[in-house]
Design an enzyme around this catalytic site. Structure first.
Site, short mmCIF file in Angstrom:
data_model
loop_
_atom_site.label_atom_id
_atom_site.label_comp_id
_atom_site.label_asym_id
_atom_site.label_seq_id
_atom_site.Cartn_x
_atom_site.Cartn_y
_atom_site.Cartn_z
NE ARG A 66 -17.71 4.32 2.73
CZ ARG A 66 -18.21 3.09 2.77
NH1 ARG A 66 -18.40 2.42 1.66
NH2 ARG A 66 -18.55 2.56 3.93
CG ASP A 83 -16.77 5.83 -5.61
OD1 ASP A 83 -16.22 4.82 -5.12
OD2 ASP A 83 -17.35 5.83 -6.70
CE1 TYR A 89 -10.43 -8.36 1.33
CE2 TYR A 89 -9.51 -10.54 1.75
CZ TYR A 89 -9.58 -9.19 2.04
OH TYR A 89 -8.77 -8.66 3.02
CE LYS A 147 -6.53 -5.80 1.05
NZ LYS A 147 -7.00 -4.48 1.52
CB VAL A 184 -7.70 -8.25 11.60
CG1 VAL A 184 -7.37 -7.29 12.75
CG2 VAL A 184 -6.61 -8.23 10.54
#
Length: 343
Positions: free
Chosen positions: A32, A57, A165, A169, A199
């Site tokens: 970014r 962005d 969240y 996804k 993870v």
């Protein structure tokens, strides 16, 4: 030809870039800011096969246009890992839903405009959140497979940070499959989705071990720094997978024909916060007595009250054995303790 990795500074993405370079691929990454670009290029030792581009962005639907307009002719494989993963949400749409969906739609749109015949494979880093339902997490009769989908809609996904969240996804992955269906005559790419659970694993570079780590690894970090008085949740936090296995799966996802059109659930089993503590106490004598105590009778080990995962199809397709819980926790903790000069 090159592999394009969006969000290359991320925890998973750094391991992917490293593995790709070790296999002698040319890699184009994005970040970014120029500061992040410069840092990662330096960390990889100014490798001649690794270059970076700035994409400020991903919520901007045209964010990837410039890089694909200039470099689309070089790119054969795209690994789209860039997507927000945090629960610090004040506006669910703005902070999570829109960036995740627009990032996926935007990069695919840029491929269609500037590299429709060059890009052959597209791997999207989705999540087990796109497979499962929040309300079914504690239902022991539920068994999730690669065919299942989260049932949240755009409205219900704004209920709280966790739902946002899960929704981000889900909608981002669906956007990829819908794009392919709508544009199959206009692009050459084939899609694979990677759906990892929590993870864990070491950061690729020791210098990125800070007081607070990325969302998933912070589970382990917080317990390495717990005290004997720390109250640890005895119930399950989810399922785990090692970041090094996630990286390997991303690369196999574009190398193997069997992965085309597949969703791959990356999970090696359930864990609870107490299970992390138990492993730390067992394998690190210098921590025992200084962190939360061992408690063997965890709900996870008793296999009670949790939905299950059957990812046999994924394991068969990928064809390699995932790392164990102890190995993953130990390697994560070793790095933390090494950086803190406690090992």
């Amino acid at each position: 030809m090159s592999v394009f990795v969006s969000g290359a500074t991320g925890f998973i993405a750094q391991h992917i870039v490293n593995d790709l370079l070790q296999q002698n691929y040319k890699v184009i990454g994005t970040a970014r800011s120029q500061e992040k670009v410069d840092k990662l290029i330096k960390q990889f030792g100014n490798n001649k096969n690794f270059s970076m581009e700035i994409v400020k962005d991903v919520a901007d639907i045209n964010a990837f246009d410039d890089v694909f307009k200039r470099r689309g002719s070089e790119i054969k494989y795209v690994l789209h890992t860039a997507s927000p993963f945090h629960f610090n949400v004040t506006d669910a749409e703005k902070d999570l839903l829109i960036p995740a969906v627009n990032g996926t739609k935007g990069i695919l749109s840029s491929i269609k405009k500037y590299a429709p015949k060059n890009v052959e494979r597209f791997v999207v880093t989705s999540s087990f959140a796109a497979v499962s339902d929040l309300e079914d997490q504690s239902n022991s009769n539920v068994i999730y497979t690669e065919k299942d989908w989260c049932k949240l809609n755009w409205q219900t996904a704004q209920a709280n940070a966790v739902a946002a969240y899960w929704g981000s996804k889900t909608f981002a992955e669906k956007a990829a499959w819908e794009f392919l269906e709508e544009n199959k005559d206009s692009v050459s790419l084939k899609i694979t989705a990677i759906n990892p659970v929590y993870v864990f694993g070491p950061q690729l570079f020791d210098e990125d071990v800070t007081a607070k780590l990325n969302t998933s690894c912070e589970f382990i970090n917080s317990l390495v720094h717990s005290t004997p008085e720390t109250k640890v949740e005895k119930t399950c936090a989810g399922n785990f997978i090692d970041v090094r296995d996630v990286s390997k799966a991303h690369i196999l996802a574009f190398q193997k024909e069997e992965t085309i059109g597949k969703r791959l659930i990356l999970s090696e089993g359930p864990f609870g916060m107490q299970d992390i503590v138990n492993t730390l106490n067992k394998d690190f004598p210098q921590l025992k007595g200084k962190i939360a105590p061992t408690y063997e009778e965890t709900d996870v080990k008793l296999n009670k009250n949790f939905a299950k995962i059957n990812n046999d199809e994924t394991k068969k397709i990928l064809g390699f054995k995932f790392r164990t819980f102890d190995e993953t926790v130990d390697d994560t903790a070793k790095q933390i303790l090494r950086v803190e000069k406690r090992l």
